[in-house]
Design a protein around this motif. Structure first.
Motif, PDB file in Angstrom:
ATOM      1  N   VAL A  24      12.640  22.569  -2.835  1.00 20.87           N
ATOM      2  CA  VAL A  24      11.999  21.467  -2.233  1.00 20.87           C
ATOM      3  C   VAL A  24      11.083  20.953  -3.568  1.00 20.87           C
ATOM      4  N   ASP A  73       7.258  16.263  -5.426  1.00 16.38           N
ATOM      5  CA  ASP A  73       6.622  15.271  -4.629  1.00 16.38           C
ATOM      6  C   ASP A  73       6.974  15.559  -3.208  1.00 16.38           C
ATOM      7  N   GLU A  74       8.003  16.205  -2.817  1.00 15.12           N
ATOM      8  CA  GLU A  74       8.239  16.493  -1.522  1.00 15.12           C
ATOM      9  C   GLU A  74       7.271  17.560  -0.950  1.00 15.12           C
ATOM     10  N   ARG A  75       6.825  18.500  -1.887  1.00 16.68           N
ATOM     11  CA  ARG A  75       6.079  19.481  -1.741  1.00 16.68           C
ATOM     12  C   ARG A  75       4.607  18.840  -1.251  1.00 16.68           C
TER      13      ARG A  75
END
Length: 116
Positions: free
Chosen positions: A49, A52-54
């Motif tokens: 992950v 940015d997605e986190r």
């Protein structure tokens, strides 16, 4: 999601085996870390992950997604199993599975999925 659902989903991936890590359930694929339960906060460790997605996951669902100082510099997120949707868990695990599973297992699974 319950602990049993978490276990069933993890073990549904070809080549996944169950063991222990830090006294809690852990799962391996191809002898490599797949996911584990953190007993201290009833969260699962999800790798692959991006940072940015986190941040997006934490912003969208702060009751579910979080991280600790230990995971700050890793492409990983922690998810509380009590509020984690089983479908989200499966989708996030899929990435890690494709990274650590042997190519033959990936090909066999993809072929079977295309025949359905």
């Amino acid at each position: 999601m319950t602990l049993e659902e978490m276990r069933e989903i993890a073990l549904s991936f070809p080549g996944c085996t169950e063991g222990q890590s830090y006294g809690a359930p852990a799962f391996l694929v191809n002898k490599k870390f797949f996911t584990r339960l953190r007993a201290e906060d009833a969260s699962v460790v999800l790798l692959e992950v991006g940072f940015d997605e986190r941040e997006l996951l934490i912003e969208a669902e702060p009751q579910t997604f979080h991280y600790t100082a230990h995971y700050k510099d890793y492409p990983a997120v922690l998810a509380r199993i009590a509020t984690l949707h089983p479908g989200s868990f499966r989708n996030l695990l899929e990435r890690r599975w494709r990274k650590v599973a042997p190519k033959a297992l990936i090909k066999a699974r993809d072929t079977a999925a295309n025949q359905d």
